[in-house]
Design a protein around this motif. Structure first.
Motif, short mmCIF file in Angstrom:
data_model
loop_
_atom_site.label_atom_id
_atom_site.label_comp_id
_atom_site.label_asym_id
_atom_site.label_seq_id
_atom_site.Cartn_x
_atom_site.Cartn_y
_atom_site.Cartn_z
N ARG A 1 0.86 -1.18 0.00
CA ARG A 1 0.00 0.00 0.00
C ARG A 1 0.90 1.23 0.00
NH1 ARG A 1 -5.38 0.48 2.70
NH2 ARG A 1 -5.20 -1.77 2.56
N ALA A 2 0.54 2.23 -0.77
CA ALA A 2 1.30 3.48 -0.79
C ALA A 2 0.46 4.57 -0.12
CB ALA A 2 1.64 3.88 -2.22
N GLN A 3 1.05 5.25 0.84
CA GLN A 3 0.38 6.31 1.57
C GLN A 3 1.06 7.64 1.24
OE1 GLN A 3 -2.08 5.88 4.10
NE2 GLN A 3 -2.16 8.01 4.75
N ILE A 4 0.29 8.61 0.79
CA ILE A 4 0.82 9.94 0.51
C ILE A 4 0.44 10.85 1.67
CG2 ILE A 4 0.76 11.93 -1.03
CD1 ILE A 4 0.03 10.01 -3.31
N GLU A 5 1.45 11.54 2.21
CA GLU A 5 1.22 12.43 3.36
C GLU A 5 2.01 13.72 3.19
OE1 GLU A 5 -0.70 12.26 6.07
OE2 GLU A 5 -1.48 10.28 5.67
N VAL B 1 -3.10 3.43 -3.74
CA VAL B 1 -2.51 4.66 -3.21
C VAL B 1 -3.60 5.30 -2.35
CG1 VAL B 1 -1.52 6.91 -3.76
CG2 VAL B 1 -1.08 4.96 -5.26
N GLN B 2 -3.23 5.67 -1.15
CA GLN B 2 -4.21 6.25 -0.24
C GLN B 2 -3.66 7.50 0.40
OE1 GLN B 2 -4.72 2.92 2.45
NE2 GLN B 2 -3.17 3.71 3.86
N LEU B 3 -4.56 8.27 0.98
CA LEU B 3 -4.18 9.48 1.70
C LEU B 3 -5.27 9.79 2.70
CD1 LEU B 3 -6.11 12.01 0.57
CD2 LEU B 3 -4.61 11.75 -1.39
N THR B 4 -4.94 10.64 3.62
CA THR B 4 -5.94 11.18 4.53
C THR B 4 -5.92 12.70 4.35
OG1 THR B 4 -4.40 11.40 6.38
CG2 THR B 4 -5.63 9.34 6.22
N THR B 5 -7.05 13.30 4.62
CA THR B 5 -7.12 14.76 4.59
C THR B 5 -8.02 15.22 5.72
OG1 THR B 5 -7.48 16.70 3.19
CG2 THR B 5 -9.05 14.91 2.94
N ASP B 6 -7.67 16.33 6.29
CA ASP B 6 -8.46 16.88 7.39
C ASP B 6 -9.80 17.38 6.84
OD1 ASP B 6 -9.39 18.86 9.46
OD2 ASP B 6 -7.53 18.17 10.40
N LYS B 7 -10.86 17.10 7.56
CA LYS B 7 -12.19 17.53 7.12
C LYS B 7 -12.31 19.05 7.08
CE LYS B 7 -14.58 13.35 8.47
NZ LYS B 7 -15.69 12.76 9.21
N LYS B 8 -11.37 19.73 7.72
CA LYS B 8 -11.37 21.20 7.70
C LYS B 8 -10.76 21.74 6.41
CE LYS B 8 -10.88 21.25 12.69
NZ LYS B 8 -9.90 21.30 13.75
N ARG B 9 -10.40 20.85 5.49
CA ARG B 9 -9.79 21.25 4.21
C ARG B 9 -10.65 20.79 3.03
NH1 ARG B 9 -3.86 19.73 6.24
NH2 ARG B 9 -3.15 21.84 6.67
N PRO B 10 -11.84 21.35 2.86
CA PRO B 10 -12.71 20.89 1.77
C PRO B 10 -12.11 21.15 0.37
CG PRO B 10 -13.62 22.86 2.80
CD PRO B 10 -12.46 22.41 3.65
N LYS B 11 -11.33 22.19 0.22
CA LYS B 11 -10.69 22.46 -1.07
C LYS B 11 -9.70 21.35 -1.42
CE LYS B 11 -8.29 26.14 -3.55
NZ LYS B 11 -7.67 27.46 -3.45
N ALA B 12 -8.96 20.89 -0.42
CA ALA B 12 -8.01 19.79 -0.64
C ALA B 12 -8.77 18.52 -1.03
CB ALA B 12 -7.17 19.55 0.61
N LEU B 13 -9.88 18.26 -0.38
CA LEU B 13 -10.69 17.09 -0.69
C LEU B 13 -11.13 17.12 -2.16
CD1 LEU B 13 -12.14 14.50 0.20
CD2 LEU B 13 -14.04 15.94 0.92
N ARG B 14 -11.61 18.26 -2.61
CA ARG B 14 -12.02 18.39 -4.02
C ARG B 14 -10.84 18.17 -4.96
NH1 ARG B 14 -14.92 22.48 -1.61
NH2 ARG B 14 -13.52 24.11 -2.37
N PHE B 15 -9.66 18.67 -4.58
CA PHE B 15 -8.46 18.47 -5.39
C PHE B 15 -8.15 16.97 -5.51
CE2 PHE B 15 -3.76 17.92 -5.21
CZ PHE B 15 -3.48 18.30 -6.51
N TYR B 16 -8.17 16.26 -4.39
CA TYR B 16 -7.87 14.82 -4.41
C TYR B 16 -8.89 14.06 -5.26
CZ TYR B 16 -4.93 16.18 -0.47
OH TYR B 16 -4.00 16.80 0.32
N GLU B 17 -10.15 14.45 -5.15
CA GLU B 17 -11.18 13.81 -5.96
C GLU B 17 -10.94 14.07 -7.45
OE1 GLU B 17 -14.87 13.76 -2.74
OE2 GLU B 17 -14.64 15.50 -4.08
#
Length: 150
Positions: free
Chosen positions: A82-86, A119-135
């Motif tokens: 598994r690859a984790q991006i952080e 490939v997986q990642l986590t993102t803070d729920k306080k970063r909705p712009k980052a979530l849209r970018f990852y999607e």
């Protein structure tokens, strides 16, 4: 933009980028000189063959981005990888120019080279712009992540 493995001399620039947002400024201790804890962590990361701390440089050789790719072997998926991006960051003067996407595409290709199956990642729920970018890169919210700070 050139992407390369980080070295000890890059640690200050990396920590500065990690601290340069609303969440990072709460958890990072960015000051000069940097606390030794950052250099100890760098040494652990750099000596671990399953960790790749990367930086992106501009044409002048200035560090303008970073990410950490962790390769996690495990027993499921027939002993898969598994690859984790952080800790993806782009210097504030270079945001909005597609450099984050280039870093991610590099990391995804690197994960494929290492035969990772996901490939997986986590993102803070306080970063909705980052979530849209990852999607926009094809990541999907298939699992609910949980953390316990200790």
């Amino acid at each position: 933009m050139k992407i390369r493995r980080a070295n000890k001399e890059d640690v200050t620039a990396i920590v500065e980028m990690l601290a340069n947002d609303a969440l990072g400024e709460q958890r990072e201790d960015y000051k000069l000189p940097l606390p030794d804890s950052y250099y100890r962590a760098f040494h652990k990361i750099d000596s671990d063959p399953n960790q790749e701390l990367m930086v992106a440089e501009n044409k002048e050789g200035i560090v303008i981005g970073t990410l950490q790719l962790s390769l996690i072997p495990y027993l499921t998926y027939s002993g898969g990888l598994r690859a984790q991006i952080e800790a993806v960051r782009i210097h504030e003067n270079y945001r909005g120019k597609g450099l984050g996407k280039k870093l991610f595409l590099w990391a995804i290709e690197r994960a494929k080279e290492k035969n990772a199956h996901v490939v997986q990642l986590t993102t803070d729920k306080k970063r909705p712009k980052a979530l849209r970018f990852y999607e926009s890169l094809g990541f999907k919210g298939t699992h609910e992540g949980m953390k316990l700070h200790i």
